[in-house]
Design a protein around this motif. Structure first.
Motif, PDB file in Angstrom:
ATOM      1  N   PHE A  87      98.365  30.555  17.191  1.00  0.00           N
ATOM      2  CA  PHE A  87      98.038  31.632  18.222  1.00  0.00           C
ATOM      3  C   PHE A  87      96.684  30.985  18.773  1.00  0.00           C
ATOM      4  O   PHE A  87      95.942  30.763  18.033  1.00  0.00           O
ATOM      5  CB  PHE A  87      98.062  32.896  17.861  1.00  0.00           C
ATOM      6  N   TYR A 103     100.930  30.476  21.897  1.00  0.00           N
ATOM      7  CA  TYR A 103     101.560  30.880  20.533  1.00  0.00           C
ATOM      8  C   TYR A 103     102.661  29.856  20.465  1.00  0.00           C
ATOM      9  O   TYR A 103     103.512  29.243  21.233  1.00  0.00           O
ATOM     10  CB  TYR A 103     102.045  32.128  20.523  1.00  0.00           C
ATOM     11  N   ILE A 115     105.935  36.748  16.042  1.00  0.00           N
ATOM     12  CA  ILE A 115     105.047  36.551  17.601  1.00  0.00           C
ATOM     13  C   ILE A 115     104.955  37.626  18.150  1.00  0.00           C
ATOM     14  O   ILE A 115     103.831  37.860  18.721  1.00  0.00           O
ATOM     15  CB  ILE A 115     105.600  35.287  18.416  1.00  0.00           C
TER      16      ILE A 115
END
Length: 187
Positions: A87, A103, A115
Motif C-alpha cells: 500500500f 495498492y 484492501i
C-alpha cells in the motif's frame, strides 16, 4: 500535513498491519510477487522488472529514500506478520493538500476485503491526522477488483483518461476516483 517520519508501522485491525519495509523484507515480498506474477503483471508494469529478491531490495531502498523526503510512503501489508501486498501514499502534494493511494495484493489473499479495510482506515487517517483535503485513486479501467474498492468506499469516479496506461505494449483507459475530506468546507 503533519510530518510522518516516525510512522513506521500502522495497525489496521487485529489481523492487518502496514509497515515501512526494510531490506530484510525483500525475500518475502519477492516471494509474494513471484507467486502472483501472472495475475499482478496484468495490472502492474513493475512486476515484469522484478526478477529477484535483489530487485525488490532495490525498490525498498528507493522507497526508503522517498520516505526520508516525505514525498511518498510505501508500506508492506502484513497479515499477522506475513507479507501479503503493498500500500502506498503516492505523490504527496502539500501545495494542493492531496495524496494518491496505490495498492496491490497477492492473488491468494484476494476477495477477503483486505484492501477495502486498508483503504478505509488510511482514508480516515489522512483526513483526520494529516488533514488532507483530497485523495485520488488511479485504476486501469479493466481492473474490476481494484475499481470496486473506491466505489465501495464512496469515492467518486471523476475522470476517464483515454489510453493513459500502458500494459504489455497496449494502451488502456485510466479511471481517476476522488474523495474530499468531509471535514473541509471549500471556501
Amino acid at each position: 500535513m503533519k510530518a510522518v517520519i516516525d510512522m513506521l508501522s500502522f495497525k489496521i485491525d487485529d489481523e492487518l498491519t502496514l509497515r515501512i519495509m526494510n531490506e530484510r523484507d525483500a525475500y518475502d515480498a519477492f516471494k509474494e510477487v513471484d507467486a502472483s506474477r501472472d495475475y499482478l503483471a496484468t495490472w502492474l508494469p513493475w512486476v515484469n522488472y522484478t526478477h529477484s529478491a535483489e530487485d525488490y531490495k532495490k525498490f525498498i531502498q528507493f522507497t526508503r529514500d522517498e520516505f526520508a523526503k516525505e514525498s511518498s510512503f510505501h508500506f508492506g501489508i502484513y497479515n499477522k506478520n506475513t507479507f501479503i501486498g503493498g500500500f502506498s501514499l503516492n505523490k504527496v502534494n502539500r501545495t494542493d493538500n492531496k495524496v494518491e493511494f496505490g495498492y496491490w495484493l497477492g492473488k491468494s489473499h484476494q476477495k477477503r476485503g483486505i484492501i477495502t479495510r486498508v483503504v478505509s482506515t488510511m482514508t480516515d487517517f489522512v483526513f483526520n491526522e494529516w488533514d488532507v483535503h483530497r485523495i485520488e485513486i488511479h485504476v486501469c479501467e479493466l481492473n474490476e477488483p481494484s475499481r470496486k474498492v473506491p466505489e465501495r468506499l464512496g469515492f467518486s469516479k471523476e475522470a476517464v483518461l483515454c489510453d493513459a496506461m500502458r500494459l504489455d505494449g497496449r494502451y488502456h483507459n485510466l479511471l481517476i476516483y476522488g474523495k474530499l475530506n468531509p471535514n473541509h468546507v471549500n471556501l
